[in-house]
Enzyme design. Structure first.
Site, short mmCIF file in Angstrom:
data_model
loop_
_atom_site.label_atom_id
_atom_site.label_comp_id
_atom_site.label_asym_id
_atom_site.label_seq_id
_atom_site.Cartn_x
_atom_site.Cartn_y
_atom_site.Cartn_z
N HIS A 1 1.70 -9.85 -3.50
CA HIS A 1 2.46 -9.03 -2.63
C HIS A 1 2.66 -9.43 -1.23
O HIS A 1 3.86 -9.88 -0.83
CB HIS A 1 2.11 -7.64 -2.91
CG HIS A 1 2.99 -6.70 -2.03
ND1 HIS A 1 2.66 -5.87 -1.11
CD2 HIS A 1 4.37 -6.34 -2.62
CE1 HIS A 1 3.83 -5.03 -0.70
NE2 HIS A 1 4.93 -5.46 -1.48
N TYR B 1 -8.53 2.12 -4.15
CA TYR B 1 -8.12 2.01 -2.74
C TYR B 1 -9.35 2.79 -1.93
O TYR B 1 -9.24 2.71 -0.60
CB TYR B 1 -6.55 2.60 -2.51
CG TYR B 1 -5.58 1.43 -2.40
CD1 TYR B 1 -5.50 0.75 -3.70
CD2 TYR B 1 -5.11 1.20 -1.40
CE1 TYR B 1 -4.53 -0.49 -3.69
CE2 TYR B 1 -4.04 0.30 -1.34
CZ TYR B 1 -3.81 -0.38 -2.66
OH TYR B 1 -2.89 -1.50 -2.60
N GLY C 1 1.31 1.31 -4.79
CA GLY C 1 0.12 0.31 -4.86
C GLY C 1 0.34 -1.05 -4.03
O GLY C 1 1.45 -1.44 -3.32
N CYS C 2 -0.65 -1.95 -4.52
CA CYS C 2 -0.46 -3.46 -4.31
C CYS C 2 0.94 -4.25 -4.66
O CYS C 2 1.40 -5.09 -3.65
CB CYS C 2 -1.61 -4.27 -4.76
SG CYS C 2 -3.25 -3.83 -4.49
N ALA C 3 1.53 -3.69 -5.70
CA ALA C 3 2.62 -4.02 -6.21
C ALA C 3 3.95 -4.03 -5.29
O ALA C 3 4.78 -4.76 -5.28
CB ALA C 3 3.12 -3.40 -7.77
#
Lengths: 126, 446, 105
Positions: free
Chosen positions: B407, B236, C103-105
């Protein structure tokens, strides 16, 4: 011959400048990001084109040969002050604005006209 | 310190960062100098497509930085101020910066269509970097970076969770195929070190099964490994603009690959992780010469499919499937054909969406999908074009190769009540690949 | 109705609507969170999923993937998606009182 081509170019470039201006004013995605500098630059270019066209199509026809003599004097570092071209006021304005434009080049977004030649190269390298 | 002092301090930090651009990459300076404000970027931008408002116009967003750059770094800006589109910073605007710089998905589609190739994502990242310096990165992003630096993965999962997930996958695969298929952990001297995004381990684990099956079929079950501590390529630092965080997070993975004595670092289905490794770390030689090469798992699998070493039963995936090119793979890394090779070999009805490959539209989540505070923005504005594109294909299954896209797309389908399944590329392969001449016997997952 | 109930059940939620502390979780909290998210009424199947998610989290400190929930509850992934329309993470994890995954999850 050169008269016809030059005249046509004068008209076309004027039309292009007007179109650019209209686009900037009418297309929202362009208008909303336009600042004073963008309009000023456009106005400057339009003024140069218009004064140029006045010289060509105006009532008081301007002889192109005079500019040749004027620039010839400049090229050999002679005294240009008494060149007959300078007696024409429209030419003075036209020339003056063109010099302003050239002055602006390195300091304004007009840089893009040179930058376009190497941006892609530069980006690929970094 | 008085309130005023704090404000002055903040201002000095921002201006310092703006002035530093002069000593930075030349491409960045060029981006700031030559934008002609033609508005072409707006036609390429998924956010602006979603809502045509001034604040979403890429050139307007980057003009926030550009105005300051002109004010402090150019002669015309210093002399003529507003006439030259230069403007000084009002520290009160920083609150707005926090929103506006996180309303760009960094998909780089603008850079593709801009006549000058101006990459607005680079300027957006600069804006975020300045915010980060001031400690103004949005809380959700800050949290992910903290967790990632502390635990090595963005989900904060420990070794026990990872081992449990692997064990579960091995059980699943044994049940599917009737033979044990191993996922080696922490092996030293294995040829391949596989680095997936943690989302692929913990939430969408089918892709990992796909990889394990490919290794198994090739008879290379002993030639690869995963790490029980470093199983998340997500980084990130790229999204918050903090180079130091990005490099720290990255270094851990490079060191782990060396410790594993692997010959190949096999990146998983994670767009930005692959891009950082391949296009940034390796290219710019952050850590000098590497004793290993970096390949993406899709390139690797596609190569084996083309060489005819894998057998697949397309009839296991009869539903119409489309592929969403993640921006980082399609536009930034040029990995466009490999996923298609895998999908065409695994699915009976593969459909393209248009435009595709490098010109594909962003899912609308690019790097931001962790931010639930902008959920509505992602669903209604930035994701709008993607939804239309997917619906136009008529597919009931979208495969993509990025945890972030998955996602975002999953949420997008739920939000707009579409019965469309979202999954990975190797997910489809996992359902179709023949192990010992037999495809997976599986319960209906969908 | 839901307002009066909100006063009965004191929910400490973070900005994304996740419980701040997992230890304070109660069944009535899950009912309340479900109502706020437009999920429910909660059936036995919902509770089965919630119970599994919680026990899994308590062991591994991370939420289980949907395929794993499917395996342990005997429900199909599609059924689970219907039970929790806003997704496993936002629906089931939230109701189970798990902290928001990062996170992205």
């Amino acid at each position: 011959m050169s008269g016809t081509v030059g005249g046509a170019a004068g008209v076309i470039i004027l039309a292009s400048a007007v179109l650019l201006g209209v686009r900037r004013l009418m297309v929202p995605r362009a208008r909303e990001i336009t600042g004073p500098a963008d309009y000023l630059i456009l106005l400057l270019i339009a003024a140069i084109i218009i004064t140029g066209n006045i010289m060509r199509f105006g009532p008081e026809h301007f002889d192109l040969a005079l500019t040749r003599a004027y620039f010839g004097t400049l090229a050999i570092f002679g005294n240009p002050l008494d060149a007959p071209a300078l007696e024409n006021r429209v030419f003075l304005v036209h020339m003056g604005l063109a010099l302003v434009l050239i002055l602006c080049l390195p300091f304004s977004k007009l840089l893009h006209f040179g930058g376009i030649l190497f941006t892609h190269q530069l980006i690929r390298r970094q | 310190m008085s309130d005023n002092d704090v404000k002055q301090d903040v201002k000095q930090t921002v201006i310092g960062a703006i002035k530093a651009i002069r000593n930075g990459p030349r491409a960045m300076r060029l981006y700031l100098e030559i934008c002609a404000k033609c508005g072409t970027c707006a036609t390429a931008c998924p956010v602006y497509y979603g809502r045509a408002e001034r604040r979403y116009n890429p050139a307007e967003r980057t003009d926030i930085i550009r105005r300051l750059y002109r004010r402090y770094c150019t002669l015309s800006g210093r002399l003529f101020g507003p006439l030259a589109d230069a403007k000084d910073l009002d520290p009160a605007e920083l609150e707005e910066w926090r929103k506006i710089f996180y309303e760009c998905t960094g998909c780089r589609r603008c850079a593709l269509f801009c006549p000058f190739g101006i990459d607005h994502s680079v300027i957006t990242r600069k804006g975020r970097a300045i915010l980060d310096k001031l400690g103004l990165t949005p809380e959700t992003m800050k949290k992910v970076v903290d967790i990632s630096l502390r635990t090595g993965n963005t989900d904060g999962a420990g070794e026990a969770a990872f081992r449990a997930a692997i064990e579960f996958l091995e059980e699943e695969m044994e049940e599917e195929h009737g033979v044990p298929i191993k996922i080696p952990i922490d092996r030293v001297g294995a040829e391949y070190f596989y680095v997936p995004p943690s989302g692929d381990m913990l939430v969408n684990p089918e892709a990992t099964m796909g990889i394990a099956k490919v290794f198994h079929v090739l008879g290379m079950a002993d030639h690869w490994t995963m790490s029980s501590k470093f199983f998340d390529g997500a980084n990130y630092g790229l999204f918050t603009g903090n180079d130091e965080h990005m490099k720290t997070d990255n270094r851990a993975y490079v060191e782990e690959t060396k410790r594993r004595k692997a010959r190949v670092m096999l990146m998983g289905e994670c767009g930005h992780a692959h891009r950082i490794m391949k296009m940034m770390m390796e290219k710019s030689r952050w850590w000098g010469d590497l004793p290993f090469e970096i390949t993406n798992c899709m390139q690797w699998t596609a190569e084996h499919i083309q060489a005819g070493r894998l057998e697949l039963d397309k009839s296991k995936n009869p539903q119409p499937v489309t592929y969403h090119d993640p921006c980082n793979f399609g536009r930034s890394c040029g990995i466009t054909e490999e996923p298609r090779i895998i999908l065409q070999a695994s699915c009976a009805d593969f459909r393209e969406m248009y435009p595709n490959r490098a010109e594909n539209w962003c899912c609308g989540g690019g790097g931001l999908s962790a931010m639930d505070d902008i959920h509505q923005f992602r669903m209604e504005i930035s994701g709008r074009k993607k939804l239309e594109q997917i619906l136009a294909t008529g597919a009931t299954n979208v495969a993509t190769a990025c945890s972030n896209c998955k996602h975002q797309l999953t949420q997008l389908m739920e939000y707009h009540q579409q019965q469309i399944e979202v999954g990975g590329v190797h997910d489809m392969l996992s359902r179709a690949i023949l192990v010992g001449g037999k495809a997976a016997e599986r319960k209906e997952y969908t | 109705m839901s307002e009066s109930r909100a006063r009965q059940v004191d929910l400490q939620l973070d900005g994304d609507g996740f419980l701040k502390t997992m230890s304070s979780w109660t069944r009535s909290m899950a009912v309340e969170v479900a109502e706020r998210n437009g999920i429910g009424p909660l059936t036995d199947d919902h509770w089965k999923v919630i119970a599994f998610v919680r026990s899994s989290y308590q062991t591994y400190r991370t939420g289980p993937p949907v395929v794993k929930i499917a395996r342990h509850t005997g429900l199909s992934a599609a059924q689970i998606c219907r039970l929790f329309p806003c997704g496993v993470v936002k629906g089931a994890y939230r109701l189970a009182g798990l902290p928001r995954p990062a996170g992205c999850a």
